[in-house]
Write an enzyme that holds these catalytic residues in place. Sequence first.
Site, PDB file in Angstrom:
ATOM      1  N   ASP A 218      -3.732   2.511  -5.231  1.00 19.66           N
ATOM      2  CA  ASP A 218      -2.429   2.492  -4.534  1.00 19.66           C
ATOM      3  C   ASP A 218      -2.164   1.207  -3.777  1.00 19.66           C
ATOM      4  O   ASP A 218      -1.349   1.191  -2.854  1.00 19.66           O
ATOM      5  CB  ASP A 218      -2.316   3.704  -3.601  1.00 19.66           C
ATOM      6  CG  ASP A 218      -3.062   3.503  -2.294  1.00 19.66           C
ATOM      7  OD1 ASP A 218      -4.071   2.782  -2.287  1.00 19.66           O
ATOM      8  OD2 ASP A 218      -2.616   4.061  -1.279  1.00 19.66           O
ATOM      9  N   GLU A 219      -2.826   0.118  -4.174  1.00 23.26           N
ATOM     10  CA  GLU A 219      -2.767  -1.082  -3.354  1.00 23.26           C
ATOM     11  C   GLU A 219      -2.799  -2.341  -4.207  1.00 23.26           C
ATOM     12  O   GLU A 219      -3.553  -2.416  -5.163  1.00 23.26           O
ATOM     13  CB  GLU A 219      -4.036  -1.059  -2.504  1.00 23.26           C
ATOM     14  CG  GLU A 219      -3.897  -1.515  -1.110  1.00 23.26           C
ATOM     15  CD  GLU A 219      -5.198  -1.208  -0.375  1.00 23.26           C
ATOM     16  OE1 GLU A 219      -5.541  -0.011  -0.245  1.00 23.26           O
ATOM     17  OE2 GLU A 219      -5.860  -2.161   0.023  1.00 23.26           O
TER      18      GLU A 219
ATOM     19  N   ASP B 158       0.860  -1.191   0.000  1.00 28.23           N
ATOM     20  CA  ASP B 158       0.000   0.000   0.000  1.00 28.23           C
ATOM     21  C   ASP B 158       0.894   1.238   0.000  1.00 28.23           C
ATOM     22  O   ASP B 158       1.741   1.403   0.877  1.00 28.23           O
ATOM     23  CB  ASP B 158      -0.908  -0.007   1.238  1.00 28.23           C
ATOM     24  CG  ASP B 158      -1.947   1.105   1.196  1.00 28.23           C
ATOM     25  OD1 ASP B 158      -3.124   0.816   0.991  1.00 28.23           O
ATOM     26  OD2 ASP B 158      -1.560   2.287   1.369  1.00 28.23           O
TER      27      ASP B 158
HETATM   28  N1  DCP Z   1      -8.678   8.777  -1.122  1.00 21.56           N
HETATM   29  C1  DCP Z   1      -9.655   9.751  -1.253  1.00 21.56           C
HETATM   30  N2  DCP Z   1     -10.675   9.848  -0.341  1.00 21.56           N
HETATM   31  C2  DCP Z   1     -10.736   8.989   0.713  1.00 21.56           C
HETATM   32  C3  DCP Z   1      -9.764   7.994   0.869  1.00 21.56           C
HETATM   33  C4  DCP Z   1      -8.728   7.905  -0.082  1.00 21.56           C
HETATM   34  O1  DCP Z   1      -9.604  10.538  -2.207  1.00 21.56           O
HETATM   35  N3  DCP Z   1     -11.738   9.107   1.604  1.00 21.56           N
HETATM   36  C5  DCP Z   1      -7.576   8.716  -2.103  1.00 21.56           C
HETATM   37  C6  DCP Z   1      -6.418   9.565  -1.650  1.00 21.56           C
HETATM   38  C7  DCP Z   1      -5.398   8.603  -1.131  1.00 21.56           C
HETATM   39  C8  DCP Z   1      -5.673   7.365  -1.975  1.00 21.56           C
HETATM   40  O2  DCP Z   1      -7.076   7.386  -2.252  1.00 21.56           O
HETATM   41  O3  DCP Z   1      -4.076   9.074  -1.280  1.00 21.56           O
HETATM   42  C9  DCP Z   1      -5.292   6.071  -1.289  1.00 21.56           C
HETATM   43  O4  DCP Z   1      -6.061   5.902  -0.100  1.00 21.56           O
HETATM   44  P1  DCP Z   1      -5.486   5.278   1.217  1.00 21.56           P
HETATM   45  O5  DCP Z   1      -6.651   4.931   2.064  1.00 21.56           O
HETATM   46  O6  DCP Z   1      -4.516   4.193   0.920  1.00 21.56           O
HETATM   47  O7  DCP Z   1      -4.773   6.501   1.964  1.00 21.56           O
HETATM   48  P2  DCP Z   1      -3.365   7.177   1.728  1.00 21.56           P
HETATM   49  O8  DCP Z   1      -2.544   6.440   0.741  1.00 21.56           O
HETATM   50  O9  DCP Z   1      -3.586   8.615   1.424  1.00 21.56           O
HETATM   51  O10 DCP Z   1      -2.716   7.110   3.171  1.00 21.56           O
HETATM   52  P3  DCP Z   1      -2.012   5.881   3.924  1.00 21.56           P
HETATM   53  O11 DCP Z   1      -0.588   6.288   4.095  1.00 21.56           O
HETATM   54  O12 DCP Z   1      -2.729   5.811   5.230  1.00 21.56           O
HETATM   55  O13 DCP Z   1      -2.199   4.658   3.095  1.00 21.56           O
HETATM   56 CA    CA Z   2      -2.180   4.171   0.868  1.00 19.27          CA
HETATM   57 CA    CA Z   3      -4.925   2.112  -0.092  1.00 16.68          CA
END
Ligand code: DCP
Ligand code: CA
Ligand code: CA
Length: 367
Positions: A111-112, A10
């Site tokens: 992203d996963e 991730d």
């Molecule tokens: N995303 C979004 N709205 C949300 C959740 C996520 O637009 N409510 C988008 C932005 C994030 C991407 O999806 O960058 C990936 O979501 P993740 O849940 O994996 O969160 P992040 O990658 O941002 O943070 P982490 O470091 O916790 O994985």
């Molecule tokens: Ca992420």
């Molecule tokens: Ca993710």
Amino acid sequence: MNDRIVIAVDLDYFFAQCEEVRRPEIQRKPVVICVYSGRTGDSGAVSTANYVARKKGVKSGVPISVARKLLEDSKDAIFLPVDQEYYKAISERIMELLRSFSYNFEQVSIDEAFLDLSSVAHNDYNVALEIASKIKSQIMEAERLTCSVGISKNKLLAKMAADSQKPDGLTVLRPESIADTINPLPVGKLPGVGTKTEKRMEELGIHTIGDLALFNREILAAEFGRNLGPHLASLACGIDNEPVQERERQQLGRIITLKHDTSDFSFAEEIRPLIADISKRLRSSNSRCKMIGIIVITSALKTKSRAKTLDQPTDSEEVIIAVSSELFKSYFESDQEGIPARRVGIRVSELVDTGHVKSGQSLSDYF
Ligand code: DCP
Ligand code: CA
Ligand code: CA
């Protein structure tokens, strides 16, 4: 099912980290990525934020106005609008890299992804660890991005392991320590238990994952449904037999910003690398497309598209160049309302497996 070894990858604070990559000077500042709803200046929600901003309480889903309040004292805070195409291009390159490890692969979101290493790691978690660190360093080398990786015996536990240490984590959850590790966690940490379910569980006296694992199955079925209730209980026991399996990919595409806004098809050279890349990705995933499309985003930020269905599926660079050039020419000859193009892209869709079509077609087959 035989014991497996699954890796979950991730990417950390993905959209915000992508922004840091193209402007390293914002790295130490709070960075907030926003989905502006466009009604008034700050209406909309936070998409994600980097860890500097998270320390102040900013996270996905909070209103932008709230994020501004939380960062009131941080004069250097950076608020940026989402740039999906840019993140998607990075994501696609990373997924391609992961796919090239050629183990069973499954992309779950932008992203996963999961990789099943059973066949190479033979139940040896040290081998899996080596592969996981190689994955991390290759992503860093290629894109300057950190990710968090989890290793365990199924997708559920690998994902929980990855989530347990962020950012830049590498966490192994070995079979012998699964129960001790997950039982004490709050039940809301179990993938599949959302806020609503968590609240109801709390009311039933289920606070931890261990509580859920031991809870009366009949009551769970009555409360959460015949399927979901028992399913959640078995997840709480760390059971997940879902295979790592690539989902059908529907389309592949790429968009670029032109060096100059234009009202005619004067950018053939600029889109050549995009087409080469799409064709390469089709070939490396053993697929061909039945439809080729173009996308034009005007300087007024309107998105237009055109597409053509082919008689025969293709992965050929030559064919994609020919068809997309036709489409761009006809777009500029007809509907452009006098508004020049700022960004252009190519998107191929209706992908089919190469196994289903004969090879060796030439350009002449398409016209
Ligand atoms: N995303 C979004 N709205 C949300 C959740 C996520 O637009 N409510 C988008 C932005 C994030 C991407 O999806 O960058 C990936 O979501 P993740 O849940 O994996 O969160 P992040 O990658 O941002 O943070 P982490 O470091 O916790 O994985
Ligand atoms: Ca992420
Ligand atoms: Ca993710």
